[in-house]
Design an enzyme around this catalytic site. Structure first.
Site, PDB file in Angstrom:
ATOM      1  N   TYR A 147       0.840  -1.206   0.000  1.00 25.09           N
ATOM      2  CA  TYR A 147       0.000   0.000   0.000  1.00 25.09           C
ATOM      3  C   TYR A 147       0.876   1.258   0.000  1.00 25.09           C
ATOM      4  O   TYR A 147       0.710   2.141  -0.836  1.00 25.09           O
ATOM      5  CB  TYR A 147      -0.900  -0.023   1.229  1.00 25.09           C
ATOM      6  CG  TYR A 147      -1.904   1.103   1.314  1.00 25.09           C
ATOM      7  CD1 TYR A 147      -2.963   1.184   0.407  1.00 25.09           C
ATOM      8  CD2 TYR A 147      -1.823   2.070   2.316  1.00 25.09           C
ATOM      9  CE1 TYR A 147      -3.900   2.208   0.495  1.00 25.09           C
ATOM     10  CE2 TYR A 147      -2.760   3.087   2.413  1.00 25.09           C
ATOM     11  CZ  TYR A 147      -3.803   3.150   1.497  1.00 25.09           C
ATOM     12  OH  TYR A 147      -4.733   4.164   1.597  1.00 25.09           O
ATOM     13  N   THR A 177      -9.846   8.207   8.633  1.00 19.40           N
ATOM     14  CA  THR A 177     -11.178   8.788   8.465  1.00 19.40           C
ATOM     15  C   THR A 177     -12.223   7.717   8.769  1.00 19.40           C
ATOM     16  O   THR A 177     -11.986   6.538   8.542  1.00 19.40           O
ATOM     17  CB  THR A 177     -11.335   9.306   7.021  1.00 19.40           C
ATOM     18  OG1 THR A 177     -10.257  10.209   6.748  1.00 19.40           O
ATOM     19  CG2 THR A 177     -12.644  10.041   6.815  1.00 19.40           C
TER      20      THR A 177
END
Ligand code: UDP
Length: 320
Positions: A147, A177
């Site tokens: 990632y 988030t």
């Protein structure tokens, strides 16, 4: 912003679907793209009758042409550690070939371009809080590398398309988030703890819970991203909530909001789990006059009905 035809990759994902909602509310037309490897059609169901929205089921690692577009938001990627470690090669490909393919579309149609980058570019940071000028401390071969390095490659690719081809690019470095539509089973801390609390199960804390994260409510994040898309900034901008919590403190917030009376169990800390993370948002504050408004407590309260709904079918299954 004048009304535009926009392309949103990763439209069926948590952030992508909220971004589609915001763009539609601003009067734009939205073409969503998703291969549904981690996204969910349920996140877009409310747009079924929306004439200004359409969805192409497509993996962006294959070249595709959505027709003329004015702006591209590149949000396609597995994003939770569980998902990107399971889909390691797919994650590398979407962040490299997928990003190049979407940049080619921007180049072809002279479209603006905003790439969803990440605080993971900073790795396990040695500079705290993290400023955009910090180059990061990333393990290139660790479990998170599929990632982190894909996202870092994407930043290089986006910068190159601006530098060499003059594409009007923007990059947001997104910090943790949460909110409605966060996949209930994606293994992230907020989804895990909320689901565990609501099911009356012990809360799992990895390590001793002293590691920190800074949690941004989804509407605050999307507001910042929409502002950044209208700016003339080409280098990365942090968008996130600068209030830093230990994971143990976060668990206490979850207990307070859910009213659950469950114990906390400690599990091994995953390899390369960043010890701390907090955005320096000075740049976003000055450039965009943006800052988050919603506290963790308020955001968890707003997310509670969604997580309650996520466990509802299982409740019915157990009672049946
Ligand atoms: N974490 C935890 N319990 C969980 C899931 C996560 O203690 O059930 C920890 C994880 O080890 C990390 C932090 O919470 O330190 C945030 O993890 P998450 O997977 O949400 O995202 P990350 O910020 O690590 O990408």
């Amino acid at each position: 912003m004048k009304q535009q035809r926009t392309l949103v990759t990763g439209a069926a994902g948590f952030l992508g679907s909220h971004l589609c909602d915001s763009l539609l509310a601003l009067g734009h037309t939205v073409v969503g793209v998703d291969n549904l490897c981690t996204g969910s059609l349920a996140n877009l169901r409310h747009l079924e009758k929306e004439a200004r929205f359409s969805l192409i089921e497509q993996d962006i690692i294959q070249p595709f042409d959505p027709g003329p577009v004015d702006f591209i938001f590149n949000f396609a990627s597995p994003a939770s550690p569980d998902d990107y470690m399971r889909l390691g090669v797919e994650t590398l490909l979407v962040g490299s070939q997928g990003t190049i393919n979407t940049l080619e579309i921007a180049r072809k149609y002279s479209a603006g371009y905003l790439h969803a980058s990440t605080s993971e570019c900073y790795g396990d940071p040695l500079v705290h809080p993290q400023v955009e000028t910090y180059w990061g401390h990333v393990n290139p071969i660790g479990p998170r590398s599929v990632y982190d390095e894909a996202k870092r490659f994407s930043e290089a690719a986006v910068t190159a398309y601006h530098r060499y081809y003059g594409v009007d690019t923007h990059m947001v470095r997104i910090f943790n988030t949460y909110g409605p539509r966060l996949q209930a089973n994606d293994g992230r801390v907020i989804s895990n703890l909320m689901m565990q609390a609501l099911r009356g199960e012990p809360l799992t804390i990895y390590g001793d819970g002293s590691q920190t994260r800074s949690f941004c409510y989804v509407s605050d994040l999307i507001d910042g991203i929409v502002l950044l898309a209208q700016s003339s900034r080409h280098t990365p901008v942090n968008i996130g909530n600068p209030t830093e919590w230990t994971i143990l403190e976060c668990a206490q917030e979850v207990l307070a909001v859910t009213g659950a009376n469950v114990e906390i169990v400690f599990k091994p800390l995953p390899q390369d789990d960043p010890a701390r993370r907090r955005p320096d948002i000075t740049l976003a504050r000055t450039l965009l006059q943006w800052e988050p408004k919603i506290s963790l407590r308020e955001g968890l309260e707003r997310s509670l009905p969604y997580f309650e709904q996520c466990i509802a079918p299982q409740r019915i299954a157990t009672t049946a």
